[in-house]
Design a protein around this motif. Sequence first.
Motif, PDB file in Angstrom:
ATOM      1  N   ARG A  12       0.833  -1.208   0.000  1.00 38.86           N
ATOM      2  CA  ARG A  12       0.000   0.000   0.000  1.00 38.86           C
ATOM      3  C   ARG A  12       0.863   1.253   0.000  1.00 38.86           C
ATOM      4  NH1 ARG A  12      -2.742  -3.114   3.915  1.00 38.86           N
ATOM      5  NH2 ARG A  12      -1.834  -1.842   5.584  1.00 38.86           N
ATOM      6  N   LEU A  15       2.436   1.893  -3.459  1.00 42.36           N
ATOM      7  CA  LEU A  15       1.477   2.242  -4.504  1.00 42.36           C
ATOM      8  C   LEU A  15       1.036   3.702  -4.431  1.00 42.36           C
ATOM      9  CD1 LEU A  15      -0.763  -0.960  -4.633  1.00 42.36           C
ATOM     10  CD2 LEU A  15       0.591  -0.027  -6.523  1.00 42.36           C
ATOM     11  N   ARG A  16       1.328   4.376  -3.340  1.00 38.34           N
ATOM     12  CA  ARG A  16       0.966   5.794  -3.246  1.00 38.34           C
ATOM     13  C   ARG A  16       1.666   6.581  -4.352  1.00 38.34           C
ATOM     14  NH1 ARG A  16       1.960   6.624   3.267  1.00 38.34           N
ATOM     15  NH2 ARG A  16       0.309   5.189   3.979  1.00 38.34           N
ATOM     16  N   TRP A  19      -0.961   4.680  -8.133  1.00 36.50           N
ATOM     17  CA  TRP A  19      -2.233   4.011  -8.364  1.00 36.50           C
ATOM     18  C   TRP A  19      -2.760   4.285  -9.774  1.00 36.50           C
ATOM     19  CZ3 TRP A  19      -4.460   0.158  -5.972  1.00 36.50           C
ATOM     20  CH2 TRP A  19      -4.214  -0.071  -4.621  1.00 36.50           C
ATOM     21  N   ILE A  23      -3.332   1.255 -12.545  1.00 36.63           N
ATOM     22  CA  ILE A  23      -4.719   1.017 -12.961  1.00 36.63           C
ATOM     23  C   ILE A  23      -4.881   1.327 -14.450  1.00 36.63           C
ATOM     24  CG2 ILE A  23      -7.092   1.821 -12.706  1.00 36.63           C
ATOM     25  CD1 ILE A  23      -6.561   2.195  -9.739  1.00 36.63           C
ATOM     26  N   PHE A 235      -9.093  -1.796  -7.983  1.00 36.07           N
ATOM     27  CA  PHE A 235      -8.095  -1.492  -6.958  1.00 36.07           C
ATOM     28  C   PHE A 235      -7.526  -2.759  -6.316  1.00 36.07           C
ATOM     29  CE2 PHE A 235     -11.031   2.085  -7.169  1.00 36.07           C
ATOM     30  CZ  PHE A 235     -10.162   3.154  -7.303  1.00 36.07           C
ATOM     31  N   TYR A 239      -3.413  -4.121  -6.027  1.00 34.69           N
ATOM     32  CA  TYR A 239      -2.981  -4.315  -4.643  1.00 34.69           C
ATOM     33  C   TYR A 239      -2.449  -5.733  -4.446  1.00 34.69           C
ATOM     34  CZ  TYR A 239      -3.457  -4.466   0.499  1.00 34.69           C
ATOM     35  OH  TYR A 239      -3.233  -4.607   1.847  1.00 34.69           O
TER      36      TYR A 239
END
Length: 324
Positions: A12, A15-16, A19, A23, A235, A239
């Motif tokens: 997490r 991925l900041r 994203w 995606i 999402f 993840y």
Amino acid sequence: MMTNTQIRAFARNQLRGNWGAVIGAGFLILFSMFAYFVVLYAVVVLGSFSPLFGHSTVWSLRMDPAVPLAIQALLGIVIAALLFLGLWLYAGLSLGMQQMYFAVARGRRVRVTDVFHGFRNLPHMTHFFGTLLVIWFIQIVLEIPQIMIGHHYGTGTFDYRVTQTITSFIVYVIGLYFSMAALASADHPSMRTWTALRTSLHMMRNKKMKLLGLYLSFFGWVLLMVFTLGLAGIFVQPYLSQAVTIFYLSAYSDDYPSGVEEAEYREVEEADYREVKEPADQATQDTGVHPTDEKTASRSFDDVRREYTQESVGTDTDTEGENL
């Protein structure tokens, strides 16, 4: 080796700021494969060659005994080439996507178009494609008994259901053993197919249950996908993929700690994932990591992991001090 809780938290964190890129890359893959299947459908089913042979479709031409054998053979070659092209396209996009996850895990910024980087290194893509083909072939061979029983006794019989259950279990266990092969091949451009398979077998000899536990920890997210009719997968899939990538990197660091394997196979193209130049405050806000020097892009996974661990420990210590 990181715990599964640490792996999910680290995924997490990394991925900041990325994203949107991962995606968007996922949607690019879906669009590319959809376009391919449209072309395949037009050629095979609708008969794009019909102006040459009347109004018959390609499939009916191949099944018509009146059509010369040479034409049927040619059409068969065309269809086989299209199917192979589809597998090649999928392999290249999968390689590019996996390289993006590796870049994210190592603290780099990625772009949506990086998903096409898998096609740039032909030898690397060939090794990766070979690894996927071997894994697919193993799965098909393991399912042969189920296919034969279904053909002879029918798919609704008790024998078929028992065989299907046993086959599914065996395929899943063997899949756990080879689950890191594609990632190892994607991570090392010069690693050959059989070396990637052996690497996965070596890494997973004592980590199968740990990987299974990581998958099971996403059970709640899978339920969310079911309740949202798949929309949450936008999402959840990145993840999960990022978590599995970090699992591989953590396991690989434990089994091959900066030794001959690293020196022989590591070929990182730093120009592919240059840091996006942003103001210091914006970079800190988007990534959660304070900007460092210009060598950020060359940091290894172990460096990024140690930095994240130290920051997490420091944050926890500060919180405990405030509570006291």
